[in-house]
Design a protein around this motif. Structure first.
Motif, PDB file in Angstrom:
ATOM      1  N   GLU A   1      -7.095   6.273  -7.466  1.00  8.93           N
ATOM      2  CA  GLU A   1      -7.039   6.446  -6.016  1.00  8.93           C
ATOM      3  C   GLU A   1      -8.058   5.537  -5.326  1.00  8.93           C
ATOM      4  O   GLU A   1      -7.766   4.930  -4.290  1.00  8.93           O
ATOM      5  N   ASN A   2      -9.220   5.405  -5.906  1.00 12.19           N
ATOM      6  CA  ASN A   2     -10.269   4.578  -5.323  1.00 12.19           C
ATOM      7  C   ASN A   2      -9.984   3.080  -5.426  1.00 12.19           C
ATOM      8  O   ASN A   2     -10.670   2.270  -4.796  1.00 12.19           O
ATOM      9  N   GLN A   3      -8.973   2.717  -6.199  1.00 13.93           N
ATOM     10  CA  GLN A   3      -8.616   1.309  -6.352  1.00 13.93           C
ATOM     11  C   GLN A   3      -7.536   0.873  -5.368  1.00 13.93           C
ATOM     12  O   GLN A   3      -7.107  -0.282  -5.396  1.00 13.93           O
TER      13      GLN A   3
ATOM     14  N   ILE B   1       0.848  -1.193   0.000  1.00 13.37           N
ATOM     15  CA  ILE B   1       0.000   0.000   0.000  1.00 13.37           C
ATOM     16  C   ILE B   1       0.881   1.239   0.000  1.00 13.37           C
ATOM     17  O   ILE B   1       1.789   1.370   0.821  1.00 13.37           O
ATOM     18  N   TRP B   2       0.605   2.162  -0.911  1.00 15.15           N
ATOM     19  CA  TRP B   2       1.381   3.401  -0.973  1.00 15.15           C
ATOM     20  C   TRP B   2       1.110   4.263   0.265  1.00 15.15           C
ATOM     21  O   TRP B   2      -0.012   4.269   0.804  1.00 15.15           O
ATOM     22  N   ASP B   3       2.109   4.991   0.675  1.00 14.26           N
ATOM     23  CA  ASP B   3       1.966   5.905   1.816  1.00 14.26           C
ATOM     24  C   ASP B   3       0.936   6.989   1.523  1.00 14.26           C
ATOM     25  O   ASP B   3       0.229   7.444   2.418  1.00 14.26           O
ATOM     26  N   ASN B   4       0.846   7.426   0.279  1.00 15.08           N
ATOM     27  CA  ASN B   4      -0.111   8.463  -0.097  1.00 15.08           C
ATOM     28  C   ASN B   4      -0.493   8.271  -1.563  1.00 15.08           C
ATOM     29  O   ASN B   4       0.154   7.522  -2.294  1.00 15.08           O
ATOM     30  N   THR B   5      -1.537   8.934  -1.965  1.00 13.73           N
ATOM     31  CA  THR B   5      -2.036   8.805  -3.340  1.00 13.73           C
ATOM     32  C   THR B   5      -2.049  10.157  -4.048  1.00 13.73           C
ATOM     33  O   THR B   5      -2.919  10.437  -4.882  1.00 13.73           O
ATOM     34  N   GLU B   6      -1.081  10.982  -3.731  1.00 18.52           N
ATOM     35  CA  GLU B   6      -1.041  12.354  -4.245  1.00 18.52           C
ATOM     36  C   GLU B   6      -1.020  12.435  -5.765  1.00 18.52           C
ATOM     37  O   GLU B   6      -1.585  13.361  -6.353  1.00 18.52           O
ATOM     38  N   ILE B   7      -0.357  11.482  -6.417  1.00 20.20           N
ATOM     39  CA  ILE B   7      -0.202  11.573  -7.870  1.00 20.20           C
ATOM     40  C   ILE B   7      -1.372  10.951  -8.623  1.00 20.20           C
ATOM     41  O   ILE B   7      -1.449  11.082  -9.845  1.00 20.20           O
ATOM     42  N   LEU B   8      -2.282  10.273  -7.912  1.00 18.59           N
ATOM     43  CA  LEU B   8      -3.283   9.457  -8.584  1.00 18.59           C
ATOM     44  C   LEU B   8      -4.552  10.227  -8.933  1.00 18.59           C
ATOM     45  O   LEU B   8      -5.079  10.989  -8.113  1.00 18.59           O
TER      46      LEU B   8
END
Length: 275
Positions: free
Chosen positions: A266-268, A254-261
């Motif tokens: 992001e919902n996936q 799991i990524w630490d954050n989804t800033e780039i998505l």
């Protein structure tokens, strides 16, 4: 011929596609064994760039890649390293967590690469172009126009189409975004094999690559997940010099954050990837 593109001879037989090794020596070792098991010649192994990145063994990873003889284009990280730039050129938002983390892992990598490795990175082309199963193929990192552009499956086709137009390609093989996907539209194919240096935010520590097969002179592609010694990779990253959050991601998937998505991707987060 456009000087940004290196033209290869026609490619035939099985081919291995991958990206984002990110200094993950254990993943690269495992992938090399897959290529050998599948009898895929090193010249048919293609990386979409960013051999160097977040993990703990940049020098060893570049040297293994070099000795293997696989082909790669430059990612933004290679461009920045060989120009001795002050940052990774990932196009993260200033002050974001990704930007903050890059101020740890990028100088770490920069300080550990030998002149021999930097000289090797300077030999890598911006793009590769070849014919495969009667399809014209171009390998890019982000996009043909911007090495740091994030292209996802949900990215509108109107932003993808100019890449096909300028390169006169049927297939674009892209990298940079960290997620495996394919997007077909009116006979054109954008194919991202994923990266092997970090999980794909799917809750699984295994990573992704793709294999091309030209059986019956058809353009066939399959996605494969790669198991490797991620526990060792994570342990080596816990050295007090690299982001501990990335060492955790290696294990959790799991990524630490989804800033780039974009919102769709992001919902996936945490959902298994199936092809």
């Amino acid at each position: 011929m456009d000087p940004k593109i290196e033209q290869l001879e026609k490619v035939s037989g099985k081919a291995l596609l991958f990206g984002g090794v990110y200094s993950n020596l254990q993943a690269l070792e495992a992938l090399k064994k897959i290529a050998e098991r599948e009898n895929i010649a090193s010249e048919n192994c293609f990386c979409t760039g960013d051999i160097v990145g977040y993990c703990a063994q940049p020098e060893q990873t570049v040297q293994l890649f070099k000795s293997w003889g696989a082909k790669s284009i430059v990612g933004n990280v290679e461009i920045q390293l060989r120009e001795n730039a002050a940052d990774c050129g990932c196009d993260f938002n200033e002050g974001s967590r990704c930007d903050d983390f890059s101020q740890l892992w990028y100088p770490y990598a920069q300080s550990r690469l030998s002149e021999n490795s930097l000289d090797f990175l300077k030999t890598l082309p911006n793009n590769l172009h070849f014919e495969y199963a009667k399809k014209k193929v171009t390998i890019v990192h982000g996009s043909y126009f911007n090495v740091s552009e994030f292209i996802f499956k949900s990215t509108d086709w109107s932003l993808k189409q100019p890449n096909f137009d300028v390169t006169k390609s049927d297939v674009i093989i892209g990298g940079h975004c960290g997620l495996p996907f394919y997007h077909e539209h009116k006979g054109k194919l954008w194919l991202n094999p994923g990266v092997i240096g970090m999980p794909a935010n799917d809750g699984n520590p295994a990573v992704w690559y793709a294999i091309l097969d030209d059986a019956n002179n058809q353009f066939n592609y399959t996605y494969q997940s790669l198991d490797y010694n991620y526990q060792l990779t994570s342990k080596l990253m816990q050295n007090g010099l690299l982001p501990k959050e990335y060492a955790k991601t290696i294990v959790t998937g799991i990524w630490d954050n989804t800033e780039i998505l974009p919102t769709i991707e992001e919902n996936q987060q945490g959902h298994p990837i199936e092809f």
